[in-house]
Design a protein around this motif. Structure first.
Motif, PDB file in Angstrom:
ATOM      1  N   PRO A   1       0.840  -1.197   0.000  1.00 56.01           N
ATOM      2  CA  PRO A   1       0.000   0.000   0.000  1.00 56.01           C
ATOM      3  C   PRO A   1       0.875   1.247   0.000  1.00 56.01           C
ATOM      4  O   PRO A   1       1.989   1.237   0.545  1.00 56.01           O
ATOM      5  CB  PRO A   1      -0.788  -0.121   1.311  1.00 56.01           C
ATOM      6  N   GLN A   2       0.383   2.317  -0.617  1.00 59.04           N
ATOM      7  CA  GLN A   2       1.199   3.514  -0.753  1.00 59.04           C
ATOM      8  C   GLN A   2       1.681   4.052   0.587  1.00 59.04           C
ATOM      9  O   GLN A   2       2.827   4.485   0.723  1.00 59.04           O
ATOM     10  CB  GLN A   2       0.417   4.598  -1.499  1.00 59.04           C
ATOM     11  N   SER A   3       0.825   4.022   1.592  1.00 56.37           N
ATOM     12  CA  SER A   3       1.221   4.543   2.908  1.00 56.37           C
ATOM     13  C   SER A   3       2.388   3.753   3.476  1.00 56.37           C
ATOM     14  O   SER A   3       3.303   4.313   4.093  1.00 56.37           O
ATOM     15  CB  SER A   3       0.034   4.493   3.876  1.00 56.37           C
ATOM     16  N   GLU A   4       2.391   2.432   3.262  1.00 56.53           N
ATOM     17  CA  GLU A   4       3.487   1.594   3.759  1.00 56.53           C
ATOM     18  C   GLU A   4       4.784   1.879   2.984  1.00 56.53           C
ATOM     19  O   GLU A   4       5.874   1.867   3.556  1.00 56.53           O
ATOM     20  CB  GLU A   4       3.127   0.111   3.634  1.00 56.53           C
ATOM     21  N   ARG A   5       4.662   2.145   1.682  1.00 63.03           N
ATOM     22  CA  ARG A   5       5.851   2.467   0.889  1.00 63.03           C
ATOM     23  C   ARG A   5       6.502   3.752   1.399  1.00 63.03           C
ATOM     24  O   ARG A   5       7.720   3.829   1.554  1.00 63.03           O
ATOM     25  CB  ARG A   5       5.477   2.599  -0.588  1.00 63.03           C
ATOM     26  N   VAL A   6       5.660   4.756   1.655  1.00 66.25           N
ATOM     27  CA  VAL A   6       6.180   6.027   2.174  1.00 66.25           C
ATOM     28  C   VAL A   6       6.822   5.820   3.537  1.00 66.25           C
ATOM     29  O   VAL A   6       7.917   6.321   3.814  1.00 66.25           O
ATOM     30  CB  VAL A   6       5.047   7.074   2.257  1.00 66.25           C
ATOM     31  N   ASN A   7       6.144   5.048   4.404  1.00 68.14           N
ATOM     32  CA  ASN A   7       6.682   4.798   5.747  1.00 68.14           C
ATOM     33  C   ASN A   7       8.010   4.044   5.694  1.00 68.14           C
ATOM     34  O   ASN A   7       8.931   4.340   6.464  1.00 68.14           O
ATOM     35  CB  ASN A   7       5.668   4.005   6.582  1.00 68.14           C
ATOM     36  N   SER A   8       8.120   3.074   4.797  1.00 71.89           N
ATOM     37  CA  SER A   8       9.362   2.305   4.673  1.00 71.89           C
ATOM     38  C   SER A   8      10.527   3.206   4.293  1.00 71.89           C
ATOM     39  O   SER A   8      11.622   3.111   4.864  1.00 71.89           O
ATOM     40  CB  SER A   8       9.204   1.208   3.619  1.00 71.89           C
ATOM     41  N   LEU A   9      10.284   4.087   3.326  1.00 72.30           N
ATOM     42  CA  LEU A   9      11.335   4.991   2.885  1.00 72.30           C
ATOM     43  C   LEU A   9      11.741   5.934   4.008  1.00 72.30           C
ATOM     44  O   LEU A   9      12.934   6.186   4.234  1.00 72.30           O
ATOM     45  CB  LEU A   9      10.851   5.780   1.670  1.00 72.30           C
ATOM     46  N   HIS A  10      10.763   6.440   4.736  1.00 73.24           N
ATOM     47  CA  HIS A  10      11.057   7.348   5.852  1.00 73.24           C
ATOM     48  C   HIS A  10      11.829   6.630   6.955  1.00 73.24           C
ATOM     49  O   HIS A  10      12.755   7.191   7.543  1.00 73.24           O
ATOM     50  CB  HIS A  10       9.770   7.934   6.411  1.00 73.24           C
ATOM     51  N   ARG A  11      11.451   5.376   7.240  1.00 72.03           N
ATOM     52  CA  ARG A  11      12.139   4.607   8.278  1.00 72.03           C
ATOM     53  C   ARG A  11      13.594   4.379   7.903  1.00 72.03           C
ATOM     54  O   ARG A  11      14.490   4.475   8.744  1.00 72.03           O
ATOM     55  CB  ARG A  11      11.437   3.261   8.501  1.00 72.03           C
ATOM     56  N   PHE A  12      13.826   4.084   6.622  1.00 75.81           N
ATOM     57  CA  PHE A  12      15.200   3.830   6.182  1.00 75.81           C
ATOM     58  C   PHE A  12      16.016   5.121   6.231  1.00 75.81           C
ATOM     59  O   PHE A  12      17.165   5.125   6.670  1.00 75.81           O
ATOM     60  CB  PHE A  12      15.186   3.247   4.772  1.00 75.81           C
ATOM     61  N   LYS A  13      15.418   6.228   5.779  1.00 77.48           N
ATOM     62  CA  LYS A  13      16.129   7.505   5.808  1.00 77.48           C
ATOM     63  C   LYS A  13      16.467   7.927   7.231  1.00 77.48           C
ATOM     64  O   LYS A  13      17.495   8.550   7.486  1.00 77.48           O
ATOM     65  CB  LYS A  13      15.291   8.589   5.127  1.00 77.48           C
ATOM     66  N   ALA A  14      15.579   7.587   8.172  1.00 72.32           N
ATOM     67  CA  ALA A  14      15.785   7.974   9.569  1.00 72.32           C
ATOM     68  C   ALA A  14      16.624   6.954  10.335  1.00 72.32           C
ATOM     69  O   ALA A  14      16.848   7.100  11.536  1.00 72.32           O
ATOM     70  CB  ALA A  14      14.429   8.146  10.269  1.00 72.32           C
ATOM     71  N   ASN A  15      17.074   5.891   9.621  1.00 74.95           N
ATOM     72  CA  ASN A  15      17.884   4.827  10.223  1.00 74.95           C
ATOM     73  C   ASN A  15      17.116   4.002  11.260  1.00 74.95           C
ATOM     74  O   ASN A  15      17.712   3.300  12.065  1.00 74.95           O
ATOM     75  CB  ASN A  15      19.165   5.395  10.854  1.00 74.95           C
ATOM     76  N   ALA A  16      15.776   4.103  11.225  1.00 73.72           N
ATOM     77  CA  ALA A  16      14.971   3.217  12.070  1.00 73.72           C
ATOM     78  C   ALA A  16      15.017   1.797  11.508  1.00 73.72           C
ATOM     79  O   ALA A  16      14.893   0.819  12.240  1.00 73.72           O
ATOM     80  CB  ALA A  16      13.524   3.711  12.137  1.00 73.72           C
ATOM     81  N   ALA A  17      15.188   1.692  10.201  1.00 72.39           N
ATOM     82  CA  ALA A  17      15.458   0.413   9.552  1.00 72.39           C
ATOM     83  C   ALA A  17      16.861   0.492   8.970  1.00 72.39           C
ATOM     84  O   ALA A  17      17.198   1.459   8.286  1.00 72.39           O
ATOM     85  CB  ALA A  17      14.434   0.129   8.458  1.00 72.39           C
ATOM     86  N   ARG A  18      17.670  -0.522   9.257  1.00 72.93           N
ATOM     87  CA  ARG A  18      19.059  -0.517   8.766  1.00 72.93           C
ATOM     88  C   ARG A  18      19.160  -1.086   7.363  1.00 72.93           C
ATOM     89  O   ARG A  18      20.071  -0.758   6.604  1.00 72.93           O
ATOM     90  CB  ARG A  18      19.931  -1.334   9.727  1.00 72.93           C
ATOM     91  N   ILE A  19      18.197  -1.944   7.012  1.00 72.72           N
ATOM     92  CA  ILE A  19      18.228  -2.643   5.719  1.00 72.72           C
ATOM     93  C   ILE A  19      16.948  -2.334   4.954  1.00 72.72           C
ATOM     94  O   ILE A  19      15.843  -2.406   5.513  1.00 72.72           O
ATOM     95  CB  ILE A  19      18.350  -4.167   5.932  1.00 72.72           C
ATOM     96  N   LEU A  20      17.089  -1.985   3.683  1.00 75.13           N
ATOM     97  CA  LEU A  20      15.948  -1.780   2.795  1.00 75.13           C
ATOM     98  C   LEU A  20      15.994  -2.844   1.712  1.00 75.13           C
ATOM     99  O   LEU A  20      16.993  -2.965   1.002  1.00 75.13           O
ATOM    100  CB  LEU A  20      15.993  -0.385   2.168  1.00 75.13           C
ATOM    101  N   ILE A  21      14.917  -3.613   1.588  1.00 76.43           N
ATOM    102  CA  ILE A  21      14.813  -4.621   0.531  1.00 76.43           C
ATOM    103  C   ILE A  21      13.908  -4.041  -0.548  1.00 76.43           C
ATOM    104  O   ILE A  21      12.771  -3.662  -0.261  1.00 76.43           O
ATOM    105  CB  ILE A  21      14.222  -5.936   1.064  1.00 76.43           C
ATOM    106  N   ALA A  22      14.404  -3.969  -1.774  1.00 82.38           N
ATOM    107  CA  ALA A  22      13.661  -3.229  -2.790  1.00 82.38           C
ATOM    108  C   ALA A  22      13.788  -3.864  -4.165  1.00 82.38           C
ATOM    109  O   ALA A  22      14.791  -4.494  -4.491  1.00 82.38           O
ATOM    110  CB  ALA A  22      14.156  -1.783  -2.853  1.00 82.38           C
ATOM    111  N   THR A  23      12.738  -3.681  -4.940  1.00 80.86           N
ATOM    112  CA  THR A  23      12.830  -3.939  -6.373  1.00 80.86           C
ATOM    113  C   THR A  23      13.457  -2.700  -7.012  1.00 80.86           C
ATOM    114  O   THR A  23      13.887  -1.783  -6.304  1.00 80.86           O
ATOM    115  CB  THR A  23      11.434  -4.208  -6.958  1.00 80.86           C
ATOM    116  N   ASP A  24      13.454  -2.628  -8.321  1.00 84.00           N
ATOM    117  CA  ASP A  24      14.116  -1.508  -8.992  1.00 84.00           C
ATOM    118  C   ASP A  24      13.381  -0.182  -8.840  1.00 84.00           C
ATOM    119  O   ASP A  24      13.835   0.828  -9.383  1.00 84.00           O
ATOM    120  CB  ASP A  24      14.339  -1.820 -10.474  1.00 84.00           C
ATOM    121  N   VAL A  25      12.260  -0.159  -8.091  1.00 83.30           N
ATOM    122  CA  VAL A  25      11.626   1.140  -7.804  1.00 83.30           C
ATOM    123  C   VAL A  25      12.572   2.032  -7.007  1.00 83.30           C
ATOM    124  O   VAL A  25      12.411   3.254  -6.991  1.00 83.30           O
ATOM    125  CB  VAL A  25      10.288   0.985  -7.034  1.00 83.30           C
TER     126      VAL A  25
END
Length: 437
Positions: free
Chosen positions: A288-312
């Motif tokens: 869902p779009q809200s989760e995509r935005v939250n994931s990116l924000h978490r990674f930028k804020a270092n709340a998540a250390r690892i981001l798993i992503a497709t080519d998006v």
């Protein structure tokens, strides 16, 4: 040279100064004056070179002289890029009360239709969702697109690939003819499909297409500060080797992006690594779009250390310093590899790239090595014995539990349903455009 020297409006120069942007980059110096003079433009430059301002500033300069309806349409391949571009347009035009509308999948389609009906000045969209509106939302919603002055294709090489063909055709069908609008293409990879657009006949009274290439993927080497290595592994235990890699002392605290080719793989690894106590987020098209935005924000804020992503996540996104890029799946296109590893070793900093290579990936690796004119080094720190001793059993258990959870949650059902709907919609005859008597 200043932005004022390029012909950018005074109010916009002040907005750029307030954002601490004082000096134009090479792509901006080349393209802004040409766009302001009325040329169509093909601009090629690497990620982070200021391509958005290269097309936004001339559009906003001209818009401020005659602010009507939907003045500019920006098409881009991913939701995240659309949101990022919208933020930049909104920031640049804040003092002029610019209205920016984002039309992407994952958001309320009815709410989007109402926004389009209010004729925002700039629309930033992904082709699939805009095509849905054109097909289903009615003339009142899309009629503002028929007077667009500027069309921008951002990451044009991706948009002009086969995967966006039918949606782009539907979008172009409601826009003014090419001779009645300016078309601006920007990309980090000027492909033959992009370059061939210059060879099209120029309509009478239309200025020739301006082409400028600055440090595009075609002519940049892999930076010397980037270490490129590979792990050769059996395909059925890739997860165990990934786990062992991520727990090495030099990588157990680093910011890491793991690239995969499929959404199913991204979701499986996210769930599996979370069960193994990694701070992980994911980014793929089935979220869902809200989760995509939250994931990116978490990674930028270092709340998540690892981001798993497709080519998006491989292009254009303003992602913070990344220490390690892992190609869990090897991309079919060598240029996609360059975009992926370009997430690290930026601005002269060091970074590591490690590709997990299975039996069927060898030809892809050879193609990548030929493309970058560099041989990958074999990584020696992850060995079969270490994987068997430390990682094999716990990753097998975590993977099995993750797969059971995905089955229970019906992961992928929505994608299959939407695919069937789109196939049905594509079989419908196009509605004839109404004309006034």
């Amino acid at each position: 040279m200043s932005f004022s020297d390029l012909g950018v409006a005074k109010w916009l120069c002040e907005a750029l100064n307030s954002m601490k942007i004082y000096t134009p980059t090479a792509i901006q110096k080349a393209c802004i004056p040409k766009v302001l003079k009325g040329h169509d433009c093909i601009g090629g430059a690497k990620t982070g070179s200021g391509k958005t301002i290269a097309f936004a500033s001339p559009i906003l300069t001209k818009w401020s002289e005659d602010p009507y309806g939907i003045y500019g349409l920006v098409l881009t391949p991913t939701r995240e890029l659309a949101l990022q571009i919208a933020e930049q347009f909104a920031a640049l035009g804040a003092t002029m009360n610019i209205k920016v509308c984002v039309i992407v999948g994952g958001d309320d389609i009815v709410k989007q239709a109402l926004e389009l009906q209010r004729r925002p000045h700039i629309v930033i969209a992904t082709p699939g969702r805009l095509a849905d509106h054109i097909l289903n939302s009615g003339e009142d919603t899309i009629c503002g697109l028929r007077r667009v002055k500027y069309l921008v294709l951002d990451e044009a090489d991706r948009l002009l690939s086969n995967s966006f063909g039918s949606d782009l055709e539907r979008c172009f069908g409601v826009l003014p003819k090419p001779e009645n609008r300016q078309t601006l293409l920007f990309t980090a990879t000027i492909t033959d499909a992009v370059r061939s657009l210059k060879e099209k006949p120029v309509p009478e009274g239309k200025l020739p297409v301006f082409v400028n290439e600055v440090d595009t993927v075609e002519n940049i080497a892999i930076p010397s500060t980037l270490s490129i290595k590979y792990l050769f592994v059996p395909s059925y235990v890739k997860e165990a080797y990934l786990h062992n890699l991520l727990t090495l002392p030099e990588y157990e605290k680093t910011t890491t992006i793991i690239f995969v080719n499929r959404t199913h793989t991204a979701e499986l690894l996210r769930r599996m690594l979370r069960k193994l106590d990694f701070r992980v987020a994911s980014l793929h098209s089935e979220m869902p779009q809200s989760e995509r935005v939250n994931s990116l924000h978490r990674f930028k804020a270092n709340a998540a250390r690892i981001l798993i992503a497709t080519d998006v996540a491989s292009r254009g996104l303003d992602i913070p310093d990344v220490n390690l890029v892992v190609n869990y799946d090897i991309p079919a296109d060598p240029d996609d590899f360059i975009h992926r590893v370009g997430r690290t070793a930026r601005a002269g900093r060091k970074g590591d790239s490690i590709s997990i290579v299975a039996e069927k990936d060898v030809n892809r690796i050879l193609a990548i090595e030929e493309r970058i004119n560099k041989k990958m080094e074999k990584m020696e720190d992850v060995t079969d014995n270490k994987v068997i001793k430390k990682s094999l059993k716990e990753t097998s258990v975590a993977k099995r539990e993750a797969m059971m959870d995905m089955d229970k949650d019906g992961f992928g059902e929505k994608r299959r349903t939407n695919k069937m709907k789109r196939q049905d919609a594509s079989k419908k005859p196009n509605k004839k455009r109404k004309t006034e008597s």
